[in-house]
Design a protein around this motif. Structure first.
Motif, mmCIF file in Angstrom:
data_model
loop_
_atom_site.group_PDB
_atom_site.id
_atom_site.type_symbol
_atom_site.label_atom_id
_atom_site.label_comp_id
_atom_site.label_asym_id
_atom_site.label_seq_id
_atom_site.Cartn_x
_atom_site.Cartn_y
_atom_site.Cartn_z
ATOM 1 N N PHE A 1 -8.430 1.996 15.644
ATOM 2 C CA PHE A 1 -7.006 1.700 15.462
ATOM 3 C C PHE A 1 -6.251 2.964 15.062
ATOM 4 O O PHE A 1 -5.193 3.277 15.631
ATOM 5 N N ALA A 2 -6.783 3.730 14.119
ATOM 6 C CA ALA A 2 -6.118 4.957 13.657
ATOM 7 C C ALA A 2 -5.932 5.943 14.796
ATOM 8 O O ALA A 2 -4.900 6.622 14.885
ATOM 9 N N SER B 1 -5.392 5.268 17.816
ATOM 10 C CA SER B 1 -4.483 4.748 18.841
ATOM 11 C C SER B 1 -3.022 4.737 18.419
ATOM 12 O O SER B 1 -2.155 4.392 19.227
ATOM 13 N N VAL B 2 -2.736 5.086 17.144
ATOM 14 C CA VAL B 2 -1.368 4.969 16.632
ATOM 15 C C VAL B 2 -0.895 6.293 16.043
ATOM 16 O O VAL B 2 -1.694 7.184 15.751
ATOM 17 N N ASP B 3 0.419 6.393 15.873
ATOM 18 C CA ASP B 3 1.014 7.616 15.314
ATOM 19 C C ASP B 3 1.382 7.468 13.849
ATOM 20 O O ASP B 3 1.528 8.471 13.135
ATOM 21 N N VAL B 4 1.558 6.263 13.393
ATOM 22 C CA VAL B 4 1.861 5.969 11.996
ATOM 23 C C VAL B 4 1.455 4.523 11.750
ATOM 24 O O VAL B 4 1.416 3.715 12.691
ATOM 25 N N VAL B 5 1.146 4.189 10.510
ATOM 26 C CA VAL B 5 0.739 2.828 10.150
ATOM 27 C C VAL B 5 1.656 2.300 9.061
ATOM 28 O O VAL B 5 2.044 3.029 8.133
ATOM 29 N N THR B 6 2.003 1.024 9.164
ATOM 30 C CA THR B 6 2.708 0.330 8.097
ATOM 31 C C THR B 6 2.050 -1.038 7.938
ATOM 32 O O THR B 6 1.094 -1.361 8.631
ATOM 33 N N PHE B 7 2.538 -1.853 7.002
ATOM 34 C CA PHE B 7 1.941 -3.174 6.798
ATOM 35 C C PHE B 7 3.029 -4.205 6.574
ATOM 36 O O PHE B 7 4.116 -3.910 6.089
ATOM 37 N N VAL C 1 -6.465 0.687 3.619
ATOM 38 C CA VAL C 1 -5.304 1.568 3.754
ATOM 39 C C VAL C 1 -5.695 3.007 3.408
ATOM 40 O O VAL C 1 -5.254 3.960 4.066
ATOM 41 N N LEU C 2 -6.521 3.184 2.385
ATOM 42 C CA LEU C 2 -7.001 4.529 2.043
ATOM 43 C C LEU C 2 -7.810 5.136 3.192
ATOM 44 O O LEU C 2 -7.684 6.325 3.506
ATOM 45 N N PHE C 3 -8.635 4.327 3.817
ATOM 46 C CA PHE C 3 -9.424 4.781 4.959
ATOM 47 C C PHE C 3 -8.508 5.257 6.084
ATOM 48 O O PHE C 3 -8.716 6.321 6.676
ATOM 49 N N LEU C 4 -7.467 4.474 6.373
ATOM 50 C CA LEU C 4 -6.523 4.844 7.425
ATOM 51 C C LEU C 4 -5.715 6.083 7.051
ATOM 52 O O LEU C 4 -5.452 6.952 7.885
ATOM 53 N N ALA C 5 -5.311 6.157 5.779
ATOM 54 C CA ALA C 5 -4.450 7.264 5.341
ATOM 55 C C ALA C 5 -5.134 8.615 5.463
ATOM 56 O O ALA C 5 -4.460 9.654 5.533
ATOM 57 N N ARG D 1 -6.636 9.472 8.026
ATOM 58 C CA ARG D 1 -6.662 9.748 9.458
ATOM 59 C C ARG D 1 -5.299 9.746 10.128
ATOM 60 O O ARG D 1 -5.114 10.350 11.190
ATOM 61 N N VAL D 2 -4.336 9.042 9.543
ATOM 62 C CA VAL D 2 -3.016 8.893 10.155
ATOM 63 C C VAL D 2 -2.023 8.611 9.028
ATOM 64 O O VAL D 2 -2.400 8.029 8.002
ATOM 65 N N PRO D 3 -0.754 9.025 9.157
ATOM 66 C CA PRO D 3 0.212 8.717 8.100
ATOM 67 C C PRO D 3 0.360 7.201 7.890
ATOM 68 O O PRO D 3 0.422 6.439 8.867
ATOM 69 N N VAL D 4 0.393 6.789 6.631
ATOM 70 C CA VAL D 4 0.614 5.387 6.273
ATOM 71 C C VAL D 4 1.873 5.316 5.429
ATOM 72 O O VAL D 4 1.982 5.997 4.397
ATOM 73 N N ARG D 5 2.844 4.501 5.853
ATOM 74 C CA ARG D 5 4.128 4.397 5.159
ATOM 75 C C ARG D 5 4.533 2.928 5.028
ATOM 76 O O ARG D 5 4.585 2.236 6.046
ATOM 77 N N PRO D 6 4.816 2.455 3.779
ATOM 78 C CA PRO D 6 4.724 3.179 2.519
ATOM 79 C C PRO D 6 3.269 3.486 2.166
ATOM 80 O O PRO D 6 2.358 2.928 2.774
ATOM 81 N N GLY D 7 3.091 4.340 1.168
ATOM 82 C CA GLY D 7 1.757 4.796 0.813
ATOM 83 C C GLY D 7 0.959 3.763 0.046
ATOM 84 O O GLY D 7 1.463 2.724 -0.381
ATOM 85 N N VAL D 8 -0.305 4.071 -0.162
ATOM 86 C CA VAL D 8 -1.223 3.134 -0.783
ATOM 87 C C VAL D 8 -0.857 2.858 -2.237
ATOM 88 O O VAL D 8 -1.154 1.773 -2.764
ATOM 89 N N ARG D 9 -0.187 3.786 -2.920
ATOM 90 C CA ARG D 9 0.168 3.560 -4.315
ATOM 91 C C ARG D 9 1.066 2.336 -4.470
ATOM 92 O O ARG D 9 0.891 1.536 -5.403
ATOM 93 N N ALA D 10 2.015 2.160 -3.565
ATOM 94 C CA ALA D 10 2.892 0.988 -3.624
ATOM 95 C C ALA D 10 2.091 -0.292 -3.474
ATOM 96 O O ALA D 10 2.347 -1.302 -4.151
ATOM 97 N N LEU D 11 1.099 -0.252 -2.602
ATOM 98 C CA LEU D 11 0.248 -1.410 -2.377
ATOM 99 C C LEU D 11 -0.573 -1.716 -3.628
ATOM 100 O O LEU D 11 -0.673 -2.867 -4.058
ATOM 101 N N GLU D 12 -1.143 -0.688 -4.238
ATOM 102 C CA GLU D 12 -1.975 -0.881 -5.426
ATOM 103 C C GLU D 12 -1.176 -1.474 -6.576
ATOM 104 O O GLU D 12 -1.674 -2.334 -7.311
ATOM 105 N N VAL D 13 0.051 -1.036 -6.743
ATOM 106 C CA VAL D 13 0.895 -1.566 -7.817
ATOM 107 C C VAL D 13 1.253 -3.019 -7.553
ATOM 108 O O VAL D 13 1.146 -3.881 -8.428
#
Length: 365
Positions: free
Chosen positions: A65-66, A68-74, A84-88, A90-102
């Motif tokens: 999946f990473a 095949s894409v240029d950026v990842v969101t959820f 999300v950490l695994f993907l990050a 390899r490819v930009p993830v927006r918003p970042g994992v910190r927002a998800l963890e909180v």
């Protein structure tokens, strides 16, 4: 940081209605979308260029999946942070994992917001029945016992009206990893919806009044009536501090209780949000287009209303079978999500009115 060019692919974790509407917004801006979801029939895939159906723990599928894409969101916040950490990596993830963890842990979320000067309802962490009994002595009843993780639409929480109900509530929620929250005598519920761009720019929608039924959002109205301007300003300033502290990119929703002495923070959603669905017709830039703009590195659009006010009502469960009748009102804007099973309380669609409202209806009824 350059913007994604047309025909770039935006990966979306989650295949529900939020992913569906994000994919539609992305297509209007010239982007392709690739949905990653474990669901057997993800409705977002109906309008997306590609689908990977796999569990979020499947690292081989995530790696493909990473690539095949240029950026990842959820589209929802219960995606495992490990994925999300695994993907990050390899490819930009927006918003970042910190927002998800909180957002995934109610206790972490409340302490994070308190550190930014916000005020949640009084609360106490609960790991044992003794913790719960002690917390009830301090916070009193009624109170709400909640799971720290995986709660949404009224799930994962039990109201405790007296001390005798503590043991049963604790057992219902499985014990451990819980949070007791004092019931606050709020006047109304409202949300602040904002977008933050890759360059740190921000766009703020007007405050949104919300009415819930059985823990599920039933109605939203923008702008929210009856709120003190100073309270709106305080809630908005907190939402901006949250976004800035997280170096957030995308649409963020923060929910509040309105009390006589000021707003109480309830929770945040690091994604597009049900209370912002009215923006599709009711704002110059919908929350979905705004989110795609942000994660793609494009300039944010105007959040200004297209009319004086907008009202959104969710279509729940079997109501979907009567939904087309709403189109007898030429001012109704109907959105159905293509879900096959109309389970009780399930969000099957929504209907929006801008300026013109059903005759005889209270705006929040």
């Amino acid at each position: 940081m350059s913007a994604l060019p047309p025909r770039a692919t935006i990966g979306i974790l989650g295949g529900g209605q939020l992913g569906r509407m994000l994919a539609m917004a992305a297509a209007s801006l010239g982007y392709r979308t690739h949905i990653f979801a474990p669901d057997p029939d993800p409705v977002a895939a109906d309008v997306s260029a590609a689908l990977t159906r796999a569990d979020y723990t499947n690292r081989r599928a995530l790696a493909r999946f990473a690539r095949s894409v240029d950026v990842v969101t959820f589209e929802f916040e219960n995606v495992p942070a490990e994925a999300v950490l695994f993907l990050a990596a390899r490819v930009p993830v927006r918003p970042g994992v910190r927002a998800l963890e909180v957002a995934q842990d109610r206790l972490v979320e409340k302490r994070f917001v308190e550190g930014l000067g916000g005020t949640p309802a009084p609360y106490a962490p609960v790991e044992t029945l003794e913790d719960l009994e002690t917390a009830l002595e301090t916070l009193g009843t009624p109170a709400i016992l909640k799971t720290r993780r995986l709660g949404y639409d009224g799930k994962g929480q039990v109201r405790i009206d007296n001390r005798a109900a503590a043991r049963e509530a604790f057992a219902v929620l499985g014990g451990q990893g819980l949070l007791l929250e004092a019931f606050v005598p709020f006047r109304s519920e409202f949300s602040i919806l904002l977008a933050r761009g890759l360059d740190g720019s921000e766009a703020l929608y007007p405050p949104i009044a919300n009415r819930h039924e059985g823990g599920i959002l039933a109605l939203s109205l923008a702008p929210a009536p009856g709120l003190e301007p100073a309270h709106v300003a305080a809630a908005t300033a907190l939402a901006v501090r949250i976004a800035d502290a997280l170096a957030y990119v995308g649409v963020l929703a923060c929910e509040f209780f309105a009390l006589a002495d000021g707003p109480r923070f309830n929770e945040m959603a690091p994604r597009v949000h049900n209370s912002g669905h009215w923006t599709i017709e009711g704002a110059e830039t919908s929350q979905f287009a705004q989110h795609i703009r942000a994660v793609a590195g494009l300039p944010l659009g105007s959040p200004a209303l297209t009319g004086a006010r907008a009202r959104m009502r969710n279509i729940l469960g079997a109501e979907v079978h009567r939904a087309h009748a709403l189109l007898a009102d030429p001012t109704a804007r109907l959105h159905l999500y293509g879900k096959a099973e109309a389970a009780p309380g399930r969000k099957m669609g929504h209907v929006t009115h801008v300026d013109h409202f059903p005759v005889g209806a209270d705006l929040l009824d």
